[in-house]
Design a protein around this motif. Sequence first.
Motif, PDB file in Angstrom:
ATOM      1  N   GLY A 220     -26.224   5.576 -45.701  1.00  0.00           N
ATOM      2  CA  GLY A 220     -25.800   4.820 -46.038  1.00  0.00           C
ATOM      3  C   GLY A 220     -23.837   5.494 -45.649  1.00  0.00           C
ATOM      4  N   SER A 221     -24.141   5.105 -44.499  1.00  0.00           N
ATOM      5  CA  SER A 221     -22.831   5.781 -44.248  1.00  0.00           C
ATOM      6  C   SER A 221     -21.453   4.295 -44.197  1.00  0.00           C
ATOM      7  N   ALA A 222     -22.626   3.533 -43.639  1.00  0.00           N
ATOM      8  CA  ALA A 222     -21.774   2.159 -43.397  1.00  0.00           C
ATOM      9  C   ALA A 222     -20.854   2.560 -42.213  1.00  0.00           C
ATOM     10  N   GLY A 223     -20.824   3.182 -41.101  1.00  0.00           N
ATOM     11  CA  GLY A 223     -20.640   3.522 -40.194  1.00  0.00           C
ATOM     12  C   GLY A 223     -19.052   4.358 -40.024  1.00  0.00           C
ATOM     13  N   ASN A 224     -19.011   4.623 -41.418  1.00  0.00           N
ATOM     14  CA  ASN A 224     -17.935   5.285 -41.855  1.00  0.00           C
ATOM     15  C   ASN A 224     -17.897   6.634 -42.337  1.00  0.00           C
ATOM     16  N   PHE A 225     -17.456   7.366 -40.606  1.00  0.00           N
ATOM     17  CA  PHE A 225     -18.357   8.943 -40.533  1.00  0.00           C
ATOM     18  C   PHE A 225     -17.605   9.760 -41.006  1.00  0.00           C
ATOM     19  N   GLN A 226     -15.570   9.547 -40.735  1.00  0.00           N
ATOM     20  CA  GLN A 226     -14.911   9.891 -41.166  1.00  0.00           C
ATOM     21  C   GLN A 226     -14.306  10.086 -42.974  1.00  0.00           C
ATOM     22  N   ALA A 227     -15.539   8.965 -43.025  1.00  0.00           N
ATOM     23  CA  ALA A 227     -15.035   9.325 -44.516  1.00  0.00           C
ATOM     24  C   ALA A 227     -15.968   9.646 -45.302  1.00  0.00           C
ATOM     25  N   VAL A 228     -17.180  10.014 -45.300  1.00  0.00           N
ATOM     26  CA  VAL A 228     -18.492  10.584 -45.463  1.00  0.00           C
ATOM     27  C   VAL A 228     -18.230  12.107 -44.717  1.00  0.00           C
ATOM     28  N   ILE A 229     -17.756  12.242 -44.017  1.00  0.00           N
ATOM     29  CA  ILE A 229     -18.461  13.579 -43.321  1.00  0.00           C
ATOM     30  C   ILE A 229     -16.722  14.425 -43.313  1.00  0.00           C
ATOM     31  N   PRO A 230     -16.274  15.217 -43.723  1.00  0.00           N
ATOM     32  CA  PRO A 230     -14.997  15.961 -44.194  1.00  0.00           C
ATOM     33  C   PRO A 230     -15.020  17.443 -42.547  1.00  0.00           C
ATOM     34  N   ASP A 231     -13.052  17.196 -42.049  1.00  0.00           N
ATOM     35  CA  ASP A 231     -13.516  18.595 -41.240  1.00  0.00           C
ATOM     36  C   ASP A 231     -14.053  19.664 -41.111  1.00  0.00           C
ATOM     37  N   GLY A 232     -14.702  20.725 -39.848  1.00  0.00           N
ATOM     38  CA  GLY A 232     -15.788  21.661 -40.359  1.00  0.00           C
ATOM     39  C   GLY A 232     -16.621  21.117 -41.195  1.00  0.00           C
ATOM     40  N   GLN A 233     -17.189  20.323 -40.988  1.00  0.00           N
ATOM     41  CA  GLN A 233     -18.435  20.139 -42.037  1.00  0.00           C
ATOM     42  C   GLN A 233     -18.848  18.992 -41.041  1.00  0.00           C
ATOM     43  N   LEU A 234     -18.740  18.841 -39.722  1.00  0.00           N
ATOM     44  CA  LEU A 234     -19.578  17.780 -39.039  1.00  0.00           C
ATOM     45  C   LEU A 234     -20.921  18.498 -38.360  1.00  0.00           C
ATOM     46  N   CYS A 235     -21.222  20.156 -38.160  1.00  0.00           N
ATOM     47  CA  CYS A 235     -22.453  19.794 -37.850  1.00  0.00           C
ATOM     48  C   CYS A 235     -23.368  20.361 -38.700  1.00  0.00           C
ATOM     49  N   SER A 236     -22.814  19.928 -39.950  1.00  0.00           N
ATOM     50  CA  SER A 236     -23.944  20.288 -40.987  1.00  0.00           C
ATOM     51  C   SER A 236     -24.161  18.482 -41.706  1.00  0.00           C
ATOM     52  N   GLY A 237     -23.711  17.552 -40.935  1.00  0.00           N
ATOM     53  CA  GLY A 237     -23.655  16.135 -41.276  1.00  0.00           C
ATOM     54  C   GLY A 237     -22.810  16.190 -43.203  1.00  0.00           C
ATOM     55  N   GLY A 238     -21.764  16.591 -42.991  1.00  0.00           N
ATOM     56  CA  GLY A 238     -21.362  17.143 -44.410  1.00  0.00           C
ATOM     57  C   GLY A 238     -21.874  17.136 -45.021  1.00  0.00           C
ATOM     58  N   ARG A 239     -22.698  18.856 -44.982  1.00  0.00           N
ATOM     59  CA  ARG A 239     -23.324  18.817 -45.793  1.00  0.00           C
ATOM     60  C   ARG A 239     -23.936  18.297 -46.783  1.00  0.00           C
ATOM     61  N   THR A 240     -24.692  17.771 -45.891  1.00  0.00           N
ATOM     62  CA  THR A 240     -26.019  16.884 -46.288  1.00  0.00           C
ATOM     63  C   THR A 240     -27.276  17.407 -46.587  1.00  0.00           C
ATOM     64  N   GLU A 241     -28.525  16.625 -47.106  1.00  0.00           N
ATOM     65  CA  GLU A 241     -29.283  17.066 -47.805  1.00  0.00           C
ATOM     66  C   GLU A 241     -29.819  18.482 -48.845  1.00  0.00           C
ATOM     67  N   SER A 242     -28.121  18.478 -49.362  1.00  0.00           N
ATOM     68  CA  SER A 242     -28.248  18.977 -51.069  1.00  0.00           C
ATOM     69  C   SER A 242     -27.597  21.185 -49.698  1.00  0.00           C
ATOM     70  N   GLY A 243     -27.182  20.493 -49.068  1.00  0.00           N
ATOM     71  CA  GLY A 243     -26.603  21.807 -48.620  1.00  0.00           C
ATOM     72  C   GLY A 243     -27.627  22.732 -47.620  1.00  0.00           C
ATOM     73  N   ARG A 244     -28.526  21.647 -47.099  1.00  0.00           N
ATOM     74  CA  ARG A 244     -29.454  22.438 -46.292  1.00  0.00           C
ATOM     75  C   ARG A 244     -28.687  23.167 -45.033  1.00  0.00           C
ATOM     76  N   TYR A 245     -28.167  22.342 -43.932  1.00  0.00           N
ATOM     77  CA  TYR A 245     -27.514  22.586 -42.989  1.00  0.00           C
ATOM     78  C   TYR A 245     -26.207  23.369 -42.576  1.00  0.00           C
ATOM     79  N   ASN A 246     -25.607  23.921 -44.107  1.00  0.00           N
ATOM     80  CA  ASN A 246     -24.403  24.548 -44.322  1.00  0.00           C
ATOM     81  C   ASN A 246     -24.875  24.984 -43.165  1.00  0.00           C
ATOM     82  N   SER A 247     -25.338  26.182 -42.975  1.00  0.00           N
ATOM     83  CA  SER A 247     -25.412  27.372 -41.999  1.00  0.00           C
ATOM     84  C   SER A 247     -24.534  26.600 -40.439  1.00  0.00           C
TER      85      SER A 247
END
Length: 207
Positions: free
Chosen positions: A76-103
């Motif tokens: 459901g990002s609707a192409g607005n990637f910078q709106a849903v993923i803050p700087d510093g969280q690009l590799c985790s997809g904006g801490r997606t999946e309840s933070g599974r990929y934060n590392s």
Amino acid sequence: MLGTLVAVLVSLITWGGTASAHGSVIDPASRNYGCWQRWGSDFQNPAMAEQDPMCWQAWQADPNAMWNWNGLYRNGSAGNFQAVIPDGQLCSGGRTESGRYNSLDAVGPWKTTDIGANFTVKLYDQASHGADYFLVYVTRQGFDPTKQALTWNDLQLVARTGRYAPSQNYSIPVNTSGYTGRHVVYTIWQASHMDQTYFLCSDVNFR
């Protein structure tokens, strides 16, 4: 103790099974795919802490990130990637999946894949979702991923594709110039089956 270990291993196998429905960049390897590829059969080896410290911290933070190496997506990002993923969280997809990929956002010396100015991004799509498009970025010259958190302003678009029919293997040719040394290749995969987007960091070294 043995019973606990068996229970942990069984749960890991169960987690791993959930990964089969999606996909990731396998060359140059995304961060968690690379960690799974190098250490999946030996993930409790303490030698990893010295040999591959970024993978070590990732395994310690959440083994699920590696067993589910192909589940790093947002809906459901609707192409607005910078709106849903803050700087510093690009590799985790904006801490997606309840933070599974934060590392995967951790700053440090991730293992790199050597590439040339012209290279191919290879993506494995086990579920054959297809793609509306792929966007491939490379970090600007002078950005140091071992010391700096990744931001949108650090990325330079080097390839944008059209649609890809459903398949399990996609190749995206990329032509660049002027890049040397360590960089991050950032791939955005907009799947075709629904508004589902994958955000994938691959650490590279331009030869």
